[in-house]
Design a protein around this motif. Structure first.
Motif, PDB file in Angstrom:
ATOM      1  N   UNK A  14       1.478  -1.304   0.271  1.00  0.00           N
ATOM      2  CA  UNK A  14       1.036  -2.707   0.332  1.00  0.00           C
ATOM      3  C   UNK A  14       0.420  -3.007   1.690  1.00  0.00           C
ATOM      4  N   UNK A  15       1.041  -2.501   2.751  1.00  0.00           N
ATOM      5  CA  UNK A  15       0.494  -2.711   4.096  1.00  0.00           C
ATOM      6  C   UNK A  15      -0.894  -2.082   4.197  1.00  0.00           C
ATOM      7  N   UNK A  16      -1.044  -0.848   3.696  1.00  0.00           N
ATOM      8  CA  UNK A  16      -2.329  -0.150   3.797  1.00  0.00           C
ATOM      9  C   UNK A  16      -3.443  -0.900   3.064  1.00  0.00           C
ATOM     10  N   UNK A  17      -3.159  -1.377   1.872  1.00  0.00           N
ATOM     11  CA  UNK A  17      -4.166  -2.143   1.119  1.00  0.00           C
ATOM     12  C   UNK A  17      -4.543  -3.404   1.884  1.00  0.00           C
ATOM     13  N   UNK A  18      -3.532  -4.114   2.356  1.00  0.00           N
ATOM     14  CA  UNK A  18      -3.764  -5.349   3.115  1.00  0.00           C
ATOM     15  C   UNK A  18      -4.573  -5.057   4.382  1.00  0.00           C
ATOM     16  N   UNK A  55     -13.750  -1.727  17.396  1.00  0.00           N
ATOM     17  CA  UNK A  55     -12.909  -0.710  18.029  1.00  0.00           C
ATOM     18  C   UNK A  55     -11.511  -1.279  18.291  1.00  0.00           C
ATOM     19  N   UNK A  56     -11.444  -2.492  18.800  1.00  0.00           N
ATOM     20  CA  UNK A  56     -10.172  -3.180  19.065  1.00  0.00           C
ATOM     21  C   UNK A  56      -9.367  -3.295  17.765  1.00  0.00           C
ATOM     22  N   UNK A  57     -10.024  -3.701  16.705  1.00  0.00           N
ATOM     23  CA  UNK A  57      -9.362  -3.868  15.404  1.00  0.00           C
ATOM     24  C   UNK A  57      -8.824  -2.533  14.906  1.00  0.00           C
ATOM     25  N   UNK A  58      -9.644  -1.499  14.947  1.00  0.00           N
ATOM     26  CA  UNK A  58      -9.214  -0.182  14.442  1.00  0.00           C
ATOM     27  C   UNK A  58      -8.018   0.368  15.223  1.00  0.00           C
ATOM     28  N   UNK A  59      -8.050   0.251  16.547  1.00  0.00           N
ATOM     29  CA  UNK A  59      -6.938   0.766  17.353  1.00  0.00           C
ATOM     30  C   UNK A  59      -5.677  -0.063  17.091  1.00  0.00           C
ATOM     31  N   UNK A  60      -5.815  -1.373  17.025  1.00  0.00           N
ATOM     32  CA  UNK A  60      -4.658  -2.237  16.757  1.00  0.00           C
ATOM     33  C   UNK A  60      -4.022  -1.942  15.411  1.00  0.00           C
ATOM     34  N   UNK A  61      -4.843  -1.766  14.406  1.00  0.00           N
ATOM     35  CA  UNK A  61      -4.326  -1.461  13.074  1.00  0.00           C
ATOM     36  C   UNK A  61      -3.728  -0.058  13.056  1.00  0.00           C
ATOM     37  N   UNK A  62      -4.304   0.855  13.811  1.00  0.00           N
ATOM     38  CA  UNK A  62      -3.725   2.189  13.929  1.00  0.00           C
ATOM     39  C   UNK A  62      -2.342   2.147  14.555  1.00  0.00           C
ATOM     40  N   UNK A  63      -2.165   1.327  15.576  1.00  0.00           N
ATOM     41  CA  UNK A  63      -0.845   1.178  16.195  1.00  0.00           C
ATOM     42  C   UNK A  63       0.145   0.618  15.187  1.00  0.00           C
ATOM     43  N   UNK A  64      -0.268  -0.412  14.448  1.00  0.00           N
ATOM     44  CA  UNK A  64       0.629  -1.000  13.456  1.00  0.00           C
ATOM     45  C   UNK A  64       0.914  -0.020  12.318  1.00  0.00           C
TER      46      UNK A  64
END
Length: 167
Positions: A14-18, A55-64
């Motif tokens: 669910x997190x991944x889809x979101x 880039x900010x979004x991708x790294x932030x989502x990668x951390x989460x």
């Protein structure tokens, strides 16, 4: 497959889809709404002016992704008993309502609002019901405090990334 395994793996799915929705839309949405934030909100001028870079979004989502993957693994291994897993589940559900509130406040699409009422909140309600069948709840002081910490991770991650990326 055990009920608790379905809930643990389901949280990650669910997190991944979101978050796919957020990867595709957060940068543009942040640009559209950043100038509409209250003047006294502690937002760096660069973020207020330009929003978050992709880039900010991708790294932030990668951390989460690391946080949510850890929560899911703990959920499966502990059969839903790990406090961090149940707190992450609670934070995930609550954050879905945050997307709805943000969209209502800005009166426009905001990143994550399409999957909040269709994926996030329904999954959270189902998962809570499934865990309750096992005698587990996410409504206790331990999980509530950990969930608040998880929710506070989001602005902290964005602030740190802004400083690191200097964007």
């Amino acid at each position: 497959m055990k009920r608790t395994t379905k809930v643990g793996l389901g949280l990650l799915a669910a997190w991944a889809i979101h978050d796919l929705e957020e990867v595709w839309t957060m940068s543009a949405t942040s640009k559209a709404i950043s100038g509409k934030l209250p003047k006294n909100a502690p937002i760096p001028a660069g973020l207020r002016r330009a929003g978050m870079s992709q880039k900010h979004v991708r790294i932030g989502i990668g951390f989460m992704a690391l946080v949510m993957s850890t929560a899911a693994v703990l959920g499966v291994r502990s059969e839903g008993r790990a406090p961090f897993f149940r707190a992450a589940l609670l934070a995930f559900g609550i954050h879905g309502f945050g997307h709805l509130a943000l969209t209502a406040a800005f009166r426009q699409y905001t990143s994550g609002v399409a999957t909040a009422p269709t994926i996030v909140i329904p999954f959270w309600l189902w998962a809570r019901k499934e865990l309750a069948k096992e005698g587990l709840t996410d409504l206790n002081w331990t999980t509530a405090l950990i969930a608040l910490s998880c929710l506070s991770l989001l602005p902290a991650v964005h602030a740190l990334l802004y400083k690191i990326l200097k964007e």
